[in-house]
Design a protein around this motif. Structure first.
Motif, PDB file in Angstrom:
ATOM      1  N   LEU A  59     -32.995 -70.242  95.395  1.00  0.00           N
ATOM      2  CA  LEU A  59     -33.369 -71.972  95.378  1.00  0.00           C
ATOM      3  C   LEU A  59     -31.909 -71.480  94.448  1.00  0.00           C
ATOM      4  O   LEU A  59     -31.446 -73.116  93.960  1.00  0.00           O
ATOM      5  N   LEU A  60     -31.166 -70.699  93.650  1.00  0.00           N
ATOM      6  CA  LEU A  60     -30.439 -71.465  92.958  1.00  0.00           C
ATOM      7  C   LEU A  60     -28.315 -70.970  93.322  1.00  0.00           C
ATOM      8  O   LEU A  60     -28.293 -71.975  93.431  1.00  0.00           O
ATOM      9  N   MET A  61     -28.605 -70.931  94.945  1.00  0.00           N
ATOM     10  CA  MET A  61     -27.463 -70.846  95.655  1.00  0.00           C
ATOM     11  C   MET A  61     -27.757 -72.376  96.036  1.00  0.00           C
ATOM     12  O   MET A  61     -27.010 -73.008  96.169  1.00  0.00           O
ATOM     13  N   LEU A  62     -29.382 -72.775  96.828  1.00  0.00           N
ATOM     14  CA  LEU A  62     -29.050 -74.036  96.793  1.00  0.00           C
ATOM     15  C   LEU A  62     -28.807 -74.778  96.223  1.00  0.00           C
ATOM     16  O   LEU A  62     -27.921 -76.049  96.151  1.00  0.00           O
ATOM     17  N   ALA A  63     -29.347 -74.605  94.487  1.00  0.00           N
ATOM     18  CA  ALA A  63     -28.703 -75.598  93.543  1.00  0.00           C
ATOM     19  C   ALA A  63     -27.795 -75.703  93.520  1.00  0.00           C
ATOM     20  O   ALA A  63     -26.159 -76.823  93.245  1.00  0.00           O
TER      21      ALA A  63
END
Lengths: 263, 327
Positions: free
Chosen positions: B280-284
């Motif tokens: 999720l954080l990489m995606l964001a």
């Protein structure tokens, strides 16, 4: 009352204070294996506290001996293997399957992952569910079960611990008559298999009928202990419970029915 | 699980490729392992690699911290910020910004943030007591986080000039931009320790499903478990805040997402939640690089903006499921 060396559970002068208030005072008793013991007493008498002291869940003065060893000298894991404890309320906080809940009984025996069972763990879990008639519920979400079904799944969970001592706090509370009888019967059967079973209940009738021994607690003290007939005298019922009960013998069994309050 | 691990790797490579200079996965791998195109090498190794490592470590940490908090509290709405550690880390960081210490000491801010998180644990236990009940800890946590929040606002209020106030405000939004290997070295060891600590306690969460008394009777040292989980969450989120500012909602959303995949078992949920948090954080963080905007969108803002509606959706779904379950 000093301990005969064979007693499974031995309490010597056990007292408990919580928040400066004395809840339990100078309780000494000794219980053998294979007995079905019912712990009884009016609301607020200290039944749950006594059960928790036996399980080592509350700090107590005096001494609790389990199978000859002081409770305080046992490691957490040893204690968990010796004493299975079923709290009131039968709450499960996640929608786990009944089988996963029962599998938690194997936790003290090193079961880490209920999806990856050794044959030994699996057999004990299956047997516990068999004995409580919950095998058919195995895959069900415990939170969706009826109160009676859940009570029996929780009973299977403590049976799966396979401990020599089983403590159950009001295992039949708010159950219908069928499930009350089923749970009490399962507990009695467990005692016949050699386990020391101690159950808290408010049901004097079932206690009088099924218990080998009754422990009567009043005001944090041990008021009486012994076979049901010796404990449930009209005088004690009047003094401690403030009731009069109807007493009958029927087909060799004792029938005790709370009848009316007395002042 | 292998799917999640694969996704993590995929987004890690994508994260190295995304930005003003787009690189294909093949170019990224070439830049990582063989000396070739010098420009690509610098972009990948010195600009994007630290950022990607931090996204994985911090996202994973937040996901794991969220799943651990939910396991400890037996409540799907619990969140790593409940006991006030990230807020306290933010307060300590903001104080160094106000005092301008971050300019004289480059490591001043992250170190202060980690110390702030640890101080919050000390304060929490001092207020609630070592063997406090969960309710008391939650109340004390509320007090600690409110106090840290008030302190942060005060620090902004007392900022020596508008520029400093803006710096604080921007820092609080949470970002992974322009982070170097030094940031990685500062945060990752703490995060690793925190992760080891939380994973080592994971087994107990399943027993805790039956309540604290039952768990204790099964041999779980409940009081010690509480303190260790609070400590692990504080250390990990403190280190995260130290290098990235505040990034919210990942700790809450990651376990929710994974519950739908691996089921409700709080122990089985830990690793998938960590991986989901990392993804999720990489995606964001990739998204903030790709979204065309006149000024940079901070990753913390994006996680909140996407996280909130998502969270509402989850509550709605939970409500329907719960209503159905009771029937």
């Amino acid at each position: 009352m000093t301990a005969p060396s064979r007693s499974m559970l031995n309490l010597h002068d056990v007292s408990v204070s919580l928040g400066g208030r004395s809840i339990l005072q100078h309780v000494s008793l000794s219980l053998e294996k294979g007995r079905f013991v019912v712990l009884i007493g009016p609301n607020g008498a200290g039944k749950t506290t006594l059960l928790r002291a036996m399980a080592g869940l509350v700090a107590a003065t005096g001494e609790v001996m389990v199978d000859g060893a002081p409770l305080t000298t046992l490691t957490r894991q040893k204690r968990a293997q010796k004493i299975a404890y079923l709290p009131q309320g039968h709450q499960v906080h996640w929608p786990l399957s009944a089988r996963d809940v029962v599998a938690l009984g194997r936790f003290p025996h090193g079961l880490a992952d209920p999806e990856n069972l050794s044959p030994e763990h699996a057999a004990i879990i299956a047997a516990a569910m068999e004995r409580t008639g919950t095998t058919a519920l195995a895959a069900r979400n415990v939170q969706s079960l009826s109160g009676g079904e859940r009570a029996r799944v929780m009973l299977a969970r403590v049976l799966a611990v396979d401990a020599p001592i089983l403590l159950a706090d009001e295992p039949t509370a708010s159950l219908d008559p069928h499930h009350q009888l089923a749970v009490m019967h399962d507990l009695q059967t467990e005692a016949r298999r050699g386990t020391l079973v101690i159950a808290v209940t408010h049901d004097i009738g079932l206690a009088a009928r099924l218990a080998d021994e009754v422990i009567l607690i009043a005001d944090g003290r041990l008021a009486a202990m012994g076979p049901p007939a010796a404990v449930f005298t009209p005088e004690r019922l009047a003094e401690i419970y403030r009731i009069r009960a109807v007493h009958q013998e029927m087909a060799g069994e004792t029938l005790l029915v709370p009848w009316e309050t007395v002042p | 699980m292998p799917v999640l691990a694969g996704l993590t790797l995929l987004f890690f490579l994508a994260s190295l490729g995304a930005g003003p200079v787009r690189l294909s996965p093949a170019e990224v791998i070439a830049a990582l392992f063989s000396p070739g195109d010098e420009a690509a090498r610098i972009i990948v190794l010195e600009i994007r690699l630290p950022r990607a490592i931090l996204a994985v470590a911090i996202g994973g940490m937040l996901g794991l911290a969220g799943a651990s908090m939910q396991g400890l509290l037996r409540n799907p709405l619990a969140d790593p910020s409940l006991f006030g550690a990230p807020q306290s880390a933010a307060l300590a960081a903001v104080m160094t910004l106000t005092l301008g210490l971050n300019h004289t000491l480059s490591w001043g801010l992250p170190v202060a943030a980690i110390l702030g998180a640890l101080a919050s644990v000390a304060l929490l236990l001092a207020v609630a007591g070592r063997s406090a009940s969960l309710l008391l800890l939650i109340l004390a946590g509320l007090a600690v986080s409110s106090m840290a929040g008030a302190g942060t606002v005060l620090a902004m209020n007392l900022a020596p000039n508008p520029f400093a106030a803006l710096e604080i405000a921007f820092w609080l939004l949470g970002s992974l931009e322009d982070r170097s290997m030094r940031h990685v070295m500062l945060a990752v060891p703490f995060i690793v320790v925190a992760m080891v600590l939380l994973f080592s306690q994971g087994k107990a969460f399943r027993a805790l499903s039956l309540g604290e008394d039952a768990a204790e009777s099964l041999g779980v040292p409940v009081t010690r478990l509480r303190i260790l989980v609070i400590l692990g969450v504080a250390l990990g989120t403190g280190a995260s805040v130290a290098v990235a500012g505040t990034i919210s909602f990942i700790g809450l959303v990651a376990p929710h997402l994974m519950r739908a995949v691996v089921g409700p078992d709080p122990t089985r949920l830990l690793l998938p939640s960590a991986l989901a948090g990392a993804v999720l954080l990489m995606l964001a963080d990739i998204a903030v690089r790709l979204i065309p905007a006149s000024s940079d969108i901070k990753v913390g803002v994006l996680t909140s903006i996407i996280g909130v509606p998502f969270f509402l959706l989850l509550i709605l779904r939970e409500r329907r499921r719960l209503a159905g379950g009771l029937a």
